[in-house]
Design a protein around this motif. Structure first.
Motif, PDB file in Angstrom:
ATOM      1  N   CYS A   5     -15.044 -21.952  13.442  1.00 29.56           N
ATOM      2  CA  CYS A   5     -14.152 -22.219  12.285  1.00 29.56           C
ATOM      3  C   CYS A   5     -13.082 -23.370  12.412  1.00 29.56           C
ATOM      4  O   CYS A   5     -12.566 -23.653  13.505  1.00 29.56           O
ATOM      5  CB  CYS A   5     -13.544 -20.748  12.006  1.00 29.56           C
ATOM      6  SG  CYS A   5     -12.173 -20.976  10.868  1.00 29.56           S
ATOM      7  N   GLU A  44     -18.430 -18.293  12.866  1.00 18.47           N
ATOM      8  CA  GLU A  44     -16.736 -18.050  12.913  1.00 18.47           C
ATOM      9  C   GLU A  44     -16.227 -18.476  14.120  1.00 18.47           C
ATOM     10  O   GLU A  44     -15.060 -18.946  14.224  1.00 18.47           O
ATOM     11  CB  GLU A  44     -16.234 -16.585  12.689  1.00 18.47           C
ATOM     12  CG  GLU A  44     -16.667 -15.626  13.846  1.00 18.47           C
ATOM     13  CD  GLU A  44     -18.006 -14.800  13.827  1.00 18.47           C
ATOM     14  OE1 GLU A  44     -18.785 -15.289  13.077  1.00 18.47           O
ATOM     15  OE2 GLU A  44     -18.154 -13.859  14.252  1.00 18.47           O
ATOM     16  N   GLN A  84     -10.818 -15.801  11.777  1.00 18.82           N
ATOM     17  CA  GLN A  84     -11.263 -17.078  10.958  1.00 18.82           C
ATOM     18  C   GLN A  84     -10.858 -17.317   9.730  1.00 18.82           C
ATOM     19  O   GLN A  84     -10.100 -16.214   9.262  1.00 18.82           O
ATOM     20  CB  GLN A  84     -12.880 -16.788  10.842  1.00 18.82           C
ATOM     21  CG  GLN A  84     -13.174 -15.505   9.819  1.00 18.82           C
ATOM     22  CD  GLN A  84     -14.786 -15.158  10.174  1.00 18.82           C
ATOM     23  OE1 GLN A  84     -15.264 -14.394  10.603  1.00 18.82           O
ATOM     24  NE2 GLN A  84     -15.542 -16.112   9.310  1.00 18.82           N
ATOM     25  N   ILE A  97      -9.959 -21.712  13.426  1.00 17.56           N
ATOM     26  CA  ILE A  97     -10.017 -20.295  14.428  1.00 17.56           C
ATOM     27  C   ILE A  97      -8.788 -20.035  15.084  1.00 17.56           C
ATOM     28  O   ILE A  97      -8.048 -21.075  15.696  1.00 17.56           O
ATOM     29  CB  ILE A  97     -11.134 -20.908  15.518  1.00 17.56           C
ATOM     30  CG1 ILE A  97     -11.642 -19.456  15.995  1.00 17.56           C
ATOM     31  CG2 ILE A  97     -10.556 -21.832  16.501  1.00 17.56           C
ATOM     32  CD1 ILE A  97     -12.746 -19.562  16.901  1.00 17.56           C
TER      33      ILE A  97
END
Ligand SMILES: [Zn+2]
Ligand SMILES: [Zn+2]
Length: 341
Positions: A104, A101, A89, A107
């Protein structure tokens, strides 16, 4: 050390590589087992949008801590058995600030967007490691990631004791969800599956499994639930028929959780959603707190006699090509593990 590299379509090679050097806050994990997931199969077959060769797959793995970067503050110790969380993240976006996360903005998933865990030693940020305190069976520990998926799915519901559950898709995740539902105290767990081998496997776990090819599958499912619709449905197959069945079978005011990834989206009978006031929720990856719970469940031992039967085959790393062949072609198998020791 060796790492397993996807070098071309449907081809992996075990190649020599220097052991990774640790940076601050990382631990070096000696990988024990890596699981092959449906998404690894997609990558292997060249069907993944971003993961292209040369690439290292694998987002399911467990291992043993070999060393920890000097000066790193952690309770983890050399020799600890750990599960590896595959999400990386940015820590600064709104989702990260809210502890989400898995959502995110930046990500990255090990084994999908960035190199994964199919190697003998992996450098991992210590925040992405979860320690087993009881379980010493490394094959069971290798199931932490798929169990984490199931934990994340259940946390998306409002499951109450006794609620009935319908699951479309009886692969590894579908069966783990069914095991979890039974663990939760569901009065009835019903799966639907189109593949006859998978139907037989799921039945061995003691579940009611309906044949997706049956044109009356909705009526059959309701009959098997004592004439009632289901408080919770999980669509794991990613197929339109699974989606339609879940939508029809979810009880008024019930929850439908979308787990499977449809290749081209779904058509939706929106009336079902509106007139039944359904809550439909998608799930995407999972979070470290989900994995902490999955590891606790494995450590508790409560489900391990069922979970161990998820593992169909274990291949040596040298036989990884064969392992993938099995995972791709043999539907009588559920989880295939690769032994990286
Ligand atoms: Zn997976
Ligand atoms: Zn972020």
């Amino acid at each position: 050390m060796k790492e397993l590299v996807l070098t071309g379509a449907n081809h992996v090679d075990l190649l020599d590589k220097n052991q990774p050097k640790l940076t601050d806050g990382e631990a070096l994990v000696k990988i024990a087992y890596g699981g092959i997931c449906g998404s690894d199969v997609h990558i292997m077959c060249g069907q993944h949008p971003t993961a292209k060769p040369p690439f290292i797959m694998g987002h399911e793995a467990c291992g043993v801590i070999d060393s920890i970067a000097a000066g790193t503050e952690t309770d983890l110790q050399i020799g600890d058995i750990v599960a590896l969380h595959p999400v990386r993240q940015c820590y600064v976006c709104d989702a990260c600030h809210n502890g989400l996360e898995n959502l995110c903005d930046e990500i990255k998933i090990c084994g999908a967007g960035i190199d994964g865990f199919y190697m003998q030693y992996k450098a991992v940020p210590i925040q992405r490691l979860v320690k087993f305190t009881q379980c010493k069976d490394l094959k069971l520990c290798a199931l932490a990631e798929p169990l984490t998926v199931a934990v994340h799915c259940f946390r998306a519901t409002s499951m109450k004791p006794g609620d009935s559950v319908f699951i479309a898709g009886a692969g590894t995740i579908g069966i783990i969800l069914a095991i979890m539902a039974r663990f939760y105290g569901s009065r009835k767990v019903v799966l639907v599956e189109v593949n006859s081998d998978r139907i037989e496997i799921a039945k061995k776990f003691g579940f009611d499994v309906l044949d997706g090819a049956d044109p009356n599958v909705v009526e059959t499912a309701i009959a098997s639930n004592n004439g009632e619709f289901f408080e919770h449905t999980f669509e794991v197959s990613g197929h339109q028929s699974g989606f339609d069945n879940c939508l029809k079978l979810t009880k008024k005011n019930g929850y439908m959780i979308q787990v499977g990834m449809p290749p081209h989206g779904f058509e939706i009978d929106i009336d079902q959603l509106i007139y039944k006031e359904l809550t439909m929720k998608g799930v995407r990856h999972h979070r470290i707190d989900d994995m902490v719970m999955a590891v606790k469940i494995i450590d508790s031992g409560l489900l391990n006699d069922q979970l161990i039967n998820i593992i169909s085959d274990v291949y040596k790393k040298e036989d990884s090509q064969e392992a993938f062949k099995t995972a791709i072609n043999d539907k009588t198998k559920l989880k295939v593990l690769i032994d990286f020791s």
